[in-house]
Scaffold this active site. Structure first.
Site, mmCIF file in Angstrom:
data_model
loop_
_atom_site.group_PDB
_atom_site.id
_atom_site.type_symbol
_atom_site.label_atom_id
_atom_site.label_comp_id
_atom_site.label_asym_id
_atom_site.label_seq_id
_atom_site.Cartn_x
_atom_site.Cartn_y
_atom_site.Cartn_z
ATOM 1 N N THR A 35 0.840 -1.199 0.000
ATOM 2 C CA THR A 35 0.000 0.000 0.000
ATOM 3 C C THR A 35 0.878 1.253 0.000
ATOM 4 O O THR A 35 2.031 1.227 0.405
ATOM 5 C CB THR A 35 -0.945 0.020 1.219
ATOM 6 O OG1 THR A 35 -0.170 -0.180 2.408
ATOM 7 C CG2 THR A 35 -1.996 -1.053 1.100
ATOM 8 N N ILE A 36 0.294 2.345 -0.451
ATOM 9 C CA ILE A 36 1.038 3.571 -0.743
ATOM 10 C C ILE A 36 1.652 4.197 0.515
ATOM 11 O O ILE A 36 1.064 4.160 1.600
ATOM 12 C CB ILE A 36 0.099 4.594 -1.444
ATOM 13 C CG1 ILE A 36 0.885 5.748 -2.079
ATOM 14 C CG2 ILE A 36 -0.968 5.080 -0.492
ATOM 15 C CD1 ILE A 36 1.544 5.408 -3.350
#
Length: 244
Positions: A35-36
């Site tokens: 995830t970012i």
């Protein structure tokens, strides 16, 4: 993969005929699937932000992807997070050793180089695998902000704004259009949330966002509360940048 290439695929220490280390590339792919995570340098500090989606019944008060190295240095991670914890422990030991030996706080570049050297060693010796994580390292020392990215290959690069993880290509394009060096900390928070919304499937909910800041005034790593994140999220939606 062709049979002739499988030997290069399994051996970390052997280059393929076209000059590639497949295991390092697989580690970098692990980062891309995480995830970012985002780091933004502004005129009065640094913002670090991540997206975290906990499982049902999981207690998620503390971030699993943002770490404090020293009073003035913070880290965000994307990829295989247990590897991040290992590197964070190494960085903390390095920072405290530097303080004991030289009687001064360590700078972010030295921490980034130390961790990048560690990553590089794990691409060169048999019987190990590369770290499957990339780190965004932000630090404030004296009147200077520094932001660095390290990756599994052993590279470390300074940035003004950087994103790693799933959707980082779109976020990088967004930063190229929207980032300005004269941003304030509040502006950087709004920009970070807008950037996470670009990469995320959920573009309305701030409960999955965790943020921390390093201010030039205090030179202290601080977590940003969920209440403040919700306020910044509302302002990001008013700006509507992530939908353009």
């Amino acid at each position: 993969m062709l049979p002739a290439q499988q030997g290069y695929d399994r051996a970390i220490t052997v280059f393929s005929p076209d000059g590639r280390l497949y295991q390092v590339e697989y580690a970098i792919e692990t980062v891309r699937r995480g995830t970012i995570a985002i780091g933004i340098k502004c005129k009065d500090g640094i913002i670090i932000a991540v997206e975290e989606k906990p499982r049902k019944l999981q207690i998620s008060q503390n971030s699993q992807k943002i770490f404090q190295i020293d009073d003035h240095i913070g880290v965000a991670a994307a990829g295989y997070i247990p590897d991040a914890r290992n590197q964070v422990d190494s960085a903390r030991f390095f920072a405290q050793s530097n303080k004991l030996i030289y009687n001064e706080p360590v700078d972010a570049e030295s921490v980034a180089k130390h961790l990048a050297d560690q990553c590089q060693q794990f691409t060169q010796y048999a019987g190990v695998r590369p770290f499957g994580v990339a780190l965004i390292i932000g630090g404030v020392i004296e009147n200077k902000c520094s932001l660095y990215l390290t990756d599994p290959s052993g590279t470390y690069i300074p940035y003004d704004a950087v994103a790693i993880g799933s959707g980082s290509e779109k976020v990088t394009e967004f930063f190229e259009k929207k980032y300005k060096k004269e941003l304030t900390l509040d502006d950087a928070c709004i920009l970070a949330i807008s950037a996470i919304y670009i990469a995320s499937e959920d573009k309305e909910n701030a409960k999955y966002i965790k943020m921390s800041k390093l201010s030039l005034d205090t030179k202290i790593f601080e977590n940003i509360s969920d209440v403040q994140i919700n306020e910044f999220s509302k302002r990001a939606k008013d700006h509507n940048d992530y939908k353009s």
